[in-house]
Design an enzyme around this catalytic site. Structure first.
Site, PDB file in Angstrom:
ATOM      1  N   HIS A 104       0.838  -1.198   0.000  1.00 18.00           N
ATOM      2  CA  HIS A 104       0.000   0.000   0.000  1.00 18.00           C
ATOM      3  C   HIS A 104       0.871   1.244   0.000  1.00 18.00           C
ATOM      4  O   HIS A 104       2.042   1.213   0.392  1.00 18.00           O
ATOM      5  CB  HIS A 104      -0.955   0.014   1.193  1.00 18.00           C
ATOM      6  CG  HIS A 104      -0.300   0.327   2.510  1.00 18.00           C
ATOM      7  ND1 HIS A 104      -0.210   1.614   3.007  1.00 18.00           N
ATOM      8  CD2 HIS A 104       0.312  -0.467   3.419  1.00 18.00           C
ATOM      9  CE1 HIS A 104       0.417   1.578   4.173  1.00 18.00           C
ATOM     10  NE2 HIS A 104       0.743   0.347   4.449  1.00 18.00           N
ATOM     11  N   CYS A 105       0.296   2.365  -0.475  1.00 17.69           N
ATOM     12  CA  CYS A 105       0.973   3.655  -0.414  1.00 17.69           C
ATOM     13  C   CYS A 105       0.181   4.538   0.538  1.00 17.69           C
ATOM     14  O   CYS A 105      -0.444   4.037   1.483  1.00 17.69           O
ATOM     15  CB  CYS A 105       1.097   4.269  -1.809  1.00 17.69           C
ATOM     16  SG  CYS A 105      -0.483   4.586  -2.623  1.00 17.69           S
ATOM     17  N   VAL A 106       0.167   5.842   0.320  1.00 15.67           N
ATOM     18  CA  VAL A 106      -0.491   6.762   1.247  1.00 15.67           C
ATOM     19  C   VAL A 106      -2.006   6.597   1.225  1.00 15.67           C
ATOM     20  O   VAL A 106      -2.665   6.732   2.255  1.00 15.67           O
ATOM     21  CB  VAL A 106      -0.117   8.219   0.900  1.00 15.67           C
ATOM     22  CG1 VAL A 106      -0.825   9.198   1.832  1.00 15.67           C
ATOM     23  CG2 VAL A 106       1.389   8.406   1.009  1.00 15.67           C
TER      24      VAL A 106
END
Length: 483
Positions: free
Chosen positions: A27-29
């Site tokens: 996942h990212c932000v």
């Protein structure tokens, strides 16, 4: 905010084709990033009907599910529990070391071309350090309120009330640390991404900013006065220069360090690795950096900076128009991560960056377009709530929920936002608006703008707040779009 439940996360897993269809997930932000064996098995309708999900799309060998800032961390942890995977790498439990993490990145890379892999690489390096950079930008904005003349009084606050000087200096030290020691942050993240030991990346970054070296910020004056200190290596003069605030030198050196470390670990017995691997890797990388990598990449970084400076100096209106028009599409493709390195280079070597203010206006424009949809869908409680929360998120700097959850779904709001962003970006570029640091890319971003440029930036903000709402609403009404 939608409640995070085990059942909702299980539904996400089912909608992407089940646990057996998930090769890896990270996942990212704001997004869950799945590498799937077969994207044809995805039930997008089932996925997007979930309250947790703001949007979903395939890009660059990944299937990305937009959740939202803050919430995505909790959803990811629950997903790891539901699927029995390791949080470190997103693979099956037990795959948590750095080599497996690198291998997981390579799995999605097999589905990408060389350019997409390069963009993904930059994202993997810069996303983990973004919180530190954004926090530093916000704190510099706070310090700017105390030290900038003409904001509250004709003189700066610290001149009118000298007792605030100490507080201002402490805030500046806390804020400036992330930028001054940027090579340390990048070294940690980059070496980790390249498969090496993050601790060695930190040491490499510290070498780059060693106080015995001439600061990169003082290099220009020292070079002009022929006062750059050098080492004499058997008749070869090597400049004793640090790389504070620089991006390219530490990126390349991190790659070299990681490759040397992995090479040595495969060939040196475990019992003596602690005595040989780190010293040899750092020594070789250090010499190679000061002699070749540093000078070459330092010059390349300055050349890139000069190119953007020349473009916006000669054709400010055109540069602003194009970047304002293209930034949101760059976000969709992931190419926007490339320009973070340029922003950091500009803030380190010039009076500020002219690109980042355009980013902030682009985010606001997408948020306003989502607000336009909220007004059009006033009788639809679900869409009204989704568009409203997505718009607020974009105003605060996180644009993905508005982009993927609302604007791209109807298309015309997206283009209304692009038109508005291009107009505002052209205006602030003509007026030479600069940001002294990278901060929150939304309405709070004004605190990262130089105080003399606040007036022009504020007009730009008014354009991207009002115009997308008006254009979206009028288009929806005139064309009788069903929301």
């Amino acid at each position: 905010m939608a409640k995070i439940t085990k059942e909702a996360v299980e539904t996400i897993v089912e909608a992407v084709g089940g646990n057996d269809n998930i090769e890896t997930v990270t996942h990212c932000v704001t997004r869950l990033r799945f590498v799937l064996y077969d994207e044809e098995k995805v039930d997008k309708e089932k996925l997007t009907n979930l309250d947790l999900v703001r949007g979903a799309f395939a890009s660059g060998g990944q299937y990305q599910v937009v959740i939202g800032q803050g919430t995505v961390d909790k959803v990811y942890k629950e997903l790891m529990s539901v699927t029995g995977r390791s949080e470190e790498s997103g693979g099956r439990a037990g795959d948590g070391d750095s080599e497996n993490d690198t291998a997981d990145k390579q799995k999605s890379g097999k589905k990408q071309n060389a350019f997409q892999r390069f963009i993904r690489l930059l994202a993997d390096i810069f996303i983990p350090i973004l919180p530190a950079i954004i926090t530093a930008g916000l704190l510099l904005g706070l310090n700017n309120l105390l030290t900038g003349p003409g904001i509250f009084f004709d003189d700066a606050v610290i001149d009118v009330y000298p007792q605030w000087t100490g507080i201002s200096e402490i805030i500046f030290i806390i804020a400036n640390a992330s930028f001054n020691f940027l090579p340390v942050l990048i070294g940690w993240s980059a070496v980790r991404r390249f498969g090496g030991s993050p601790l060695l990346g930190i040491v490499l970054g510290l070498i780059f900013v060693h106080p015995q070296l001439l600061s990169a910020y003082a290099y220009g004056d020292a070079s002009a006065n022929n006062e750059v200190p050098t080492w004499d290596l058997f008749g070869w003069n090597v400049e004793q220069v640090g790389y504070q605030g620089q991006v390219l030198p530490v990126l390349v050196a991190s790659y070299v360090l990681a490759q040397i470390e992995m090479f040595l670990r495969k060939r040196i017995a475990d019992s003596i690795q602690v005595l040989l691997v780190a010293p040899i890797a750092l020594l070789v990388t250090g010499f190679f950096t000061f002699i070749i990598i540093g000078p070459v990449t330092f010059g390349l970084g300055n050349a890139i900076t000069d190119f953007f400076l020349w473009t916006f100096d000669q054709y400010a209106w055109l540069g602003g128009l194009l970047y304002g028009l293209l930034y949101a599409p760059l976000v969709i493709t992931g190419l926007h991560h490339t320009f973070l390195a340029v922003d950091l280079q500009l803030t380190a070597s010039t009076d500020g960056t002219f690109l980042w203010p355009i980013l902030a206006l682009s985010n606001i424009a997408q948020g306003s377009a989502a607000v336009g949809i909220m007004i059009l869908a006033w009788r639809d409680q679900n869409m009204r709530g989704l568009a409203g929360s997505a718009g607020l998120s974009a105003y605060l700097g996180v644009t993905e929920p508005a982009l993927f959850g609302v604007n791209l779904q109807y298309r015309f709001p997206f283009f209304c936002a692009l038109i508005s962003s291009a107009i505002a970006a052209t205006f602030i570029s003509i007026n030479n608006v600069l940001a002294f640091a990278v901060g929150v890319g939304g309405i709070p971003g004004i605190f990262s703008i130089r105080p003399p440029d606040w007036g022009a930036f504020f007009i730009g903000m008014l354009i991207v707040i009002i115009l997308p709402i008006v254009l979206t609403y009028l288009y929806g009404r005139i064309r009788k779009v069903e929301i």
